[in-house]
Design a protein around this motif. Sequence first.
Motif, short mmCIF file in Angstrom:
data_model
loop_
_atom_site.label_atom_id
_atom_site.label_comp_id
_atom_site.label_asym_id
_atom_site.label_seq_id
_atom_site.Cartn_x
_atom_site.Cartn_y
_atom_site.Cartn_z
N GLY A 170 -2.88 -0.11 -2.44
CA GLY A 170 -3.79 -0.14 -3.58
C GLY A 170 -3.41 -1.22 -4.57
N VAL A 171 -2.13 -1.33 -4.88
CA VAL A 171 -1.66 -2.36 -5.80
C VAL A 171 -1.94 -3.74 -5.24
N LEU A 172 -1.68 -3.94 -3.96
CA LEU A 172 -1.92 -5.25 -3.34
C LEU A 172 -3.40 -5.60 -3.34
N VAL A 173 -4.27 -4.65 -3.10
CA VAL A 173 -5.71 -4.90 -3.11
C VAL A 173 -6.18 -5.25 -4.51
N VAL A 174 -5.74 -4.50 -5.50
CA VAL A 174 -6.13 -4.77 -6.89
C VAL A 174 -5.60 -6.14 -7.31
N ARG A 175 -4.39 -6.43 -6.93
CA ARG A 175 -3.78 -7.72 -7.28
C ARG A 175 -4.56 -8.88 -6.64
N LYS A 185 4.90 12.93 3.87
CA LYS A 185 3.90 12.97 2.80
C LYS A 185 4.19 11.91 1.74
N TYR A 186 5.42 11.85 1.27
CA TYR A 186 5.75 10.91 0.19
C TYR A 186 5.78 9.47 0.69
N ALA A 187 6.16 9.27 1.93
CA ALA A 187 6.12 7.92 2.49
C ALA A 187 4.68 7.42 2.57
N LEU A 188 3.76 8.28 3.00
CA LEU A 188 2.35 7.88 3.07
C LEU A 188 1.76 7.64 1.69
N ILE A 189 2.16 8.45 0.72
CA ILE A 189 1.70 8.23 -0.65
C ILE A 189 2.20 6.88 -1.15
N GLY A 190 3.46 6.56 -0.87
CA GLY A 190 4.03 5.29 -1.28
C GLY A 190 3.31 4.11 -0.64
N VAL A 191 3.02 4.22 0.64
CA VAL A 191 2.29 3.15 1.33
C VAL A 191 0.89 3.01 0.74
N GLY A 192 0.23 4.12 0.45
CA GLY A 192 -1.11 4.08 -0.15
C GLY A 192 -1.10 3.40 -1.51
N VAL A 193 -0.11 3.72 -2.32
CA VAL A 193 0.00 3.11 -3.64
C VAL A 193 0.26 1.61 -3.50
#
Length: 73
Positions: free
Chosen positions: A64-69, A53-61
């Motif tokens: 998201g950061v890379l897309v916004v950047r 769960k936390y690994a997937l959340i980390g990958v999602g974040v």
Amino acid sequence: MARDPDTIQREIEQARDALAVTLDQLGTKASPQRLVENAKAGVRSKFDDPKVKYALIGVGVLVGVLVVRKLFR
């Protein structure tokens, strides 16, 4: 020694009934709906594991950061 025809007929009927029960059990186990339900339950149990769960959340974040950047460059 010859067997009684009635006994042979009864044995055949018992074997046929046993085969029918076995086929019903196999049909139940191999039903597509049941296989899908088992797969869903397996995936849900994997996502309930905190490590996953936390690994997937980390990958999602991170994604998201890379897309916004990438959008604001």
